[in-house]
Motif scaffolding. Sequence first.
Motif, PDB file in Angstrom:
ATOM      1  N   UNK A  97     103.061  73.612  60.798  1.00  0.00           N
ATOM      2  CA  UNK A  97     103.910  74.806  60.753  1.00  0.00           C
ATOM      3  C   UNK A  97     105.381  74.419  60.666  1.00  0.00           C
ATOM      4  N   UNK A  98     105.764  73.410  61.447  1.00  0.00           N
ATOM      5  CA  UNK A  98     107.147  72.913  61.388  1.00  0.00           C
ATOM      6  C   UNK A  98     107.462  72.402  59.993  1.00  0.00           C
ATOM      7  N   UNK A  99     106.506  71.689  59.401  1.00  0.00           N
ATOM      8  CA  UNK A  99     106.714  71.137  58.062  1.00  0.00           C
ATOM      9  C   UNK A  99     106.902  72.250  57.036  1.00  0.00           C
ATOM     10  N   UNK A 100     106.160  73.350  57.191  1.00  0.00           N
ATOM     11  CA  UNK A 100     106.295  74.471  56.253  1.00  0.00           C
ATOM     12  C   UNK A 100     107.685  75.098  56.336  1.00  0.00           C
ATOM     13  N   UNK A 101     108.176  75.296  57.558  1.00  0.00           N
ATOM     14  CA  UNK A 101     109.529  75.850  57.722  1.00  0.00           C
ATOM     15  C   UNK A 101     110.576  74.850  57.241  1.00  0.00           C
ATOM     16  N   UNK A 102     110.330  73.577  57.533  1.00  0.00           N
ATOM     17  CA  UNK A 102     111.234  72.518  57.066  1.00  0.00           C
ATOM     18  C   UNK A 102     111.338  72.535  55.544  1.00  0.00           C
ATOM     19  N   UNK A 103     110.206  72.626  54.873  1.00  0.00           N
ATOM     20  CA  UNK A 103     110.223  72.647  53.416  1.00  0.00           C
ATOM     21  C   UNK A 103     110.957  73.857  52.869  1.00  0.00           C
ATOM     22  N   UNK A 104     110.762  75.013  53.526  1.00  0.00           N
ATOM     23  CA  UNK A 104     111.452  76.229  53.080  1.00  0.00           C
ATOM     24  C   UNK A 104     112.961  76.090  53.224  1.00  0.00           C
ATOM     25  N   UNK A 105     113.413  75.607  54.385  1.00  0.00           N
ATOM     26  CA  UNK A 105     114.853  75.431  54.587  1.00  0.00           C
ATOM     27  C   UNK A 105     115.400  74.370  53.644  1.00  0.00           C
TER      28      UNK A 105
END
Length: 405
Positions: A376-384
């Motif tokens: 989940x952190x990686x998904x938000x990281x990729x979006x940002x």
Amino acid sequence: MNIPAPPVRPPRAPVWWIGIAIVLVAANMRPAVVGVAPVLAEIQASERLSGTTAGVLTALPVLCFGLLAPVAPLLARRIGIERALLTALVVLCAGFVVRSSGPLVALFAGTVLVGAAIAVGNVLLPSLIKRDFAHRTGLMTGLYTMAITGGATLAAGITVPVARAAGLEWRGALLVWVLFAVLALLCWAPRVARATRPARGGGSRVGGLWRDALAWQVTAYMGLQSLSYFAVMAWLPAVLVDRGFDPIAAGWMLSLTSAAGVVGATIAPMLATRGRDQRALVVVVTAIAGLGLLGVFAVTGIEVPAVVLLGGAQSAALGLSLTFVALRAPDTAHAAQLSGMAQSVGYVVAATGPFAVGALRDATGGWTMPFVLLLAVLAVQGTSGVLAARDRLVRRRGVVAAAAP
């Protein structure tokens, strides 16, 4: 009339010696943190620490990186960059000794000292390189990054083997790294003797970035990639030991993660600067990191290629986050302010990673939920990261002269 002779300035050290000293200081920026992971299970058993408390222990230095980052420029302004780094090395050595002195409170107190010292080095070393190697910035930045990654690689790979060869328990294993810090201290001391006093007067500051959306996107990417990195560095050996790996083998796997990171951290910034838009590169790096997490936590039998992919992608994300600071800023003053914002907020965010993984491990008794959290952190990281990678600049703000002290 007698005319006073001008003060004699100590001769400048050879450039190669200054470079070696900087590399040695940089190499001490990670072993104190990464070296804990291979012996974390031993520390937990010896001190009867829960996974949550062990997570706090591994998160403390990272939290210091963020909270104390603003102190470093103030210290440098008062006593100079060279003397500030010397002070940091002295505090680092003291932190190693206190952390291994015995009581549980000393373990945490020494960890705070270590984190405080590294926080100063994290902020001031890039400034020193920019000041003293203006025509060799690329070379010295590359050496600086490699030294940081190399120090982490050594700490991950040899902490347990050296301790076992010398018959040391975990306190002795962690204390060994003070020798590395003392070496850097001895090499740095002559640099301080040749340093001039900081000039009295103001620099400049930029206002308004805290209200800029792009600045927050860069900051979010910096913080989330750091959260993932430090969570993996703290718990990867424990994950692998639970899968049946010997602790030494688990330590070497952590070292392999760091070694793969050298490649990622070197290549990603070079690719990023070839174009104005880095969104495709962010997507590729995020996807590779996802595959690495999948192989480490969810799929058995592919741990070696998985840690290579994960280490390379995580360090590539670090390289991208540092590159975004330069690419998204319109000038040097804004770049300095954006860097401070991204580093201070980012490391505070990153400090929650090891703690959260440890708490979820305690609550669920397995690694599935920590895996879901990191995805989940990686998904938000990729979006940002995709947002930060667009060909845009933070809004130019007025540069205000700071008052002289």
